[in-house]
Design a protein around this motif. Structure first.
Motif, PDB file in Angstrom:
ATOM      1  N   ALA A 207      -6.287  48.216  14.196  1.00 46.47           N
ATOM      2  CA  ALA A 207      -5.467  49.426  14.111  1.00 46.47           C
ATOM      3  C   ALA A 207      -3.981  49.071  14.167  1.00 46.47           C
ATOM      4  CB  ALA A 207      -5.829  50.382  15.234  1.00 46.47           C
ATOM      5  N   LEU A 208      -3.638  48.135  15.066  1.00 44.15           N
ATOM      6  CA  LEU A 208      -2.243  47.704  15.174  1.00 44.15           C
ATOM      7  C   LEU A 208      -1.780  47.000  13.907  1.00 44.15           C
ATOM      8  CD1 LEU A 208      -2.133  46.353  18.852  1.00 44.15           C
ATOM      9  CD2 LEU A 208      -0.915  48.342  17.955  1.00 44.15           C
ATOM     10  N   ASP A 209      -2.664  46.187  13.335  1.00 36.63           N
ATOM     11  CA  ASP A 209      -2.327  45.487  12.105  1.00 36.63           C
ATOM     12  C   ASP A 209      -2.058  46.476  10.973  1.00 36.63           C
ATOM     13  OD1 ASP A 209      -2.159  42.969  10.542  1.00 36.63           O
ATOM     14  OD2 ASP A 209      -3.893  43.807   9.502  1.00 36.63           O
ATOM     15  N   THR A 210      -2.897  47.511  10.907  1.00 33.89           N
ATOM     16  CA  THR A 210      -2.702  48.552   9.893  1.00 33.89           C
ATOM     17  C   THR A 210      -1.374  49.268  10.101  1.00 33.89           C
ATOM     18  OG1 THR A 210      -5.093  48.901   9.707  1.00 33.89           O
ATOM     19  CG2 THR A 210      -3.654  50.664   8.903  1.00 33.89           C
ATOM     20  N   GLN A 211      -1.076  49.569  11.378  1.00 38.99           N
ATOM     21  CA  GLN A 211       0.179  50.245  11.685  1.00 38.99           C
ATOM     22  C   GLN A 211       1.386  49.375  11.312  1.00 38.99           C
ATOM     23  OE1 GLN A 211       0.112  51.416  15.788  1.00 38.99           O
ATOM     24  NE2 GLN A 211      -1.568  52.879  15.516  1.00 38.99           N
ATOM     25  N   PHE A 212       1.298  48.072  11.612  1.00 42.34           N
ATOM     26  CA  PHE A 212       2.400  47.171  11.258  1.00 42.34           C
ATOM     27  C   PHE A 212       2.600  47.086   9.744  1.00 42.34           C
ATOM     28  CE2 PHE A 212       1.939  45.127  15.561  1.00 42.34           C
ATOM     29  CZ  PHE A 212       3.237  45.394  15.974  1.00 42.34           C
ATOM     30  N   LYS A 213       1.481  47.065   9.006  1.00 43.22           N
ATOM     31  CA  LYS A 213       1.585  47.034   7.553  1.00 43.22           C
ATOM     32  C   LYS A 213       2.238  48.307   7.032  1.00 43.22           C
ATOM     33  CE  LYS A 213      -2.332  43.947   6.642  1.00 43.22           C
ATOM     34  NZ  LYS A 213      -3.695  43.830   6.069  1.00 43.22           N
ATOM     35  N   GLU A 214       1.845  49.448   7.613  1.00 40.54           N
ATOM     36  CA  GLU A 214       2.455  50.715   7.214  1.00 40.54           C
ATOM     37  C   GLU A 214       3.940  50.735   7.554  1.00 40.54           C
ATOM     38  OE1 GLU A 214       0.122  53.607   9.220  1.00 40.54           O
ATOM     39  OE2 GLU A 214      -1.514  53.572   7.752  1.00 40.54           O
TER      40      GLU A 214
ATOM     41  N   THR B 175       7.015  51.162   5.026  1.00 41.50           N
ATOM     42  CA  THR B 175       8.058  52.159   5.276  1.00 41.50           C
ATOM     43  C   THR B 175       9.436  51.513   5.317  1.00 41.50           C
ATOM     44  OG1 THR B 175       6.517  53.513   6.552  1.00 41.50           O
ATOM     45  CG2 THR B 175       8.863  53.942   6.870  1.00 41.50           C
ATOM     46  N   LYS B 176       9.510  50.351   5.992  1.00 38.00           N
ATOM     47  CA  LYS B 176      10.782  49.633   6.086  1.00 38.00           C
ATOM     48  C   LYS B 176      11.265  49.212   4.702  1.00 38.00           C
ATOM     49  CE  LYS B 176      10.965  45.372   6.548  1.00 38.00           C
ATOM     50  NZ  LYS B 176      10.784  43.944   6.917  1.00 38.00           N
ATOM     51  N   ASP B 177      10.345  48.688   3.871  1.00 38.20           N
ATOM     52  CA  ASP B 177      10.719  48.259   2.521  1.00 38.20           C
ATOM     53  C   ASP B 177      11.205  49.447   1.686  1.00 38.20           C
ATOM     54  OD1 ASP B 177      10.046  45.676   3.141  1.00 38.20           O
ATOM     55  OD2 ASP B 177       8.043  45.779   2.247  1.00 38.20           O
ATOM     56  N   ASN B 178      10.505  50.584   1.815  1.00 36.73           N
ATOM     57  CA  ASN B 178      10.908  51.778   1.073  1.00 36.73           C
ATOM     58  C   ASN B 178      12.297  52.249   1.496  1.00 36.73           C
ATOM     59  OD1 ASN B 178       8.554  51.906  -0.434  1.00 36.73           O
ATOM     60  ND2 ASN B 178       7.509  53.247   1.017  1.00 36.73           N
TER      61      ASN B 178
END
Length: 214
Positions: free
Chosen positions: A24-31, A35-38
């Motif tokens: 779950a944390l890995d998914t959140q970090f990827k999201e 978001t950061k890239d966008n």
């Protein structure tokens, strides 16, 4: 079930819960990364837009503040209008089927972004004349600012009044983009690029751009 077995099962369940939390944390970090890239891309685009707008504002201000005499402005106007006419005429020569739908240079500039074929032809014409988009922007800015009072002088009249127009531009025009555009216009005309376009195929001066209002 003995105590050791129960403990082992509990450990396995605990490890599963930890794995799920890690996933779950890995998914959140990827999201968050997405978001950061966008946000970074949006910020960069916004910064470029603001920078471009600021540069355009500076160019407009510089064009309005030019300290030339009426005669000097007319001489510059003559170079600018001749180059813009050549660009428009050359586009029409490459796109004979669109002569009616591209009656002015302004119509070419409006449609080149939406029509890929027009855009490609426009780029090829700029390359022929050794111009960049920023040069055209500078020339159009000068035309809009001074075109309503501009008077076209023939080359023989221009030479009679001012021997070195490039020197005058370099000394008097402080905005770099505007200076570069005007210098390129003079170079193109003086090197005879415009002469390659037959006189009878050039668009009339008044048809080059839409009327300029005070």
């Amino acid at each position: 079930m003995n105590h050791e077995t129960t403990t082992l099962i509990s450990l396995k369940e605990a490890m599963k819960r930890v794995d799920l939390k890690l996933q779950a944390l890995d998914t959140q970090f990827k999201e968050l990364d997405i978001t950061k890239d966008n946000l970074t891309r949006r910020f960069e685009h916004h910064s470029k837009t603001l920078s471009s707008q600021a540069a355009q504002d500076e160019m407009w201000a510089a064009a309005l503040a030019l300290g030339f005499t009426s005669m000097e402005l007319n001489i510059l106007y003559s170079y600018v209008i001749e180059v813009l006419i050549c660009l428009h005429t050359r586009v029409l020569q490459k796109l004979p089927d669109l002569v009616r739908s591209l009656p002015t240079l302004a119509s070419v500039l409006r449609r080149k972004a939406k029509n890929k074929h027009i855009g490609i032809v426009w780029e090829s014409v700029l390359e022929e004349y050794g111009l960049q988009e920023r040069d055209v922007t500078a020339l159009c800015t000068f035309f809009v600012v001074h075109g309503n009072k501009g008077e076209h002088y023939a080359s023989s009249v221009r030479r009679m009044y001012i021997k070195d127009v490039s020197f005058m531009i370099t000394n008097m025009v402080k905005n770099q983009a505007l200076q570069d555009g005007l210098l390129r216009a003079v170079q193109i005309i003086e090197k005879g690029k415009a002469a390659q376009t037959p006189e009878n195929s050039r668009a009339p001066l008044k048809e080059l751009m839409p009327p300029v209002k005070d």
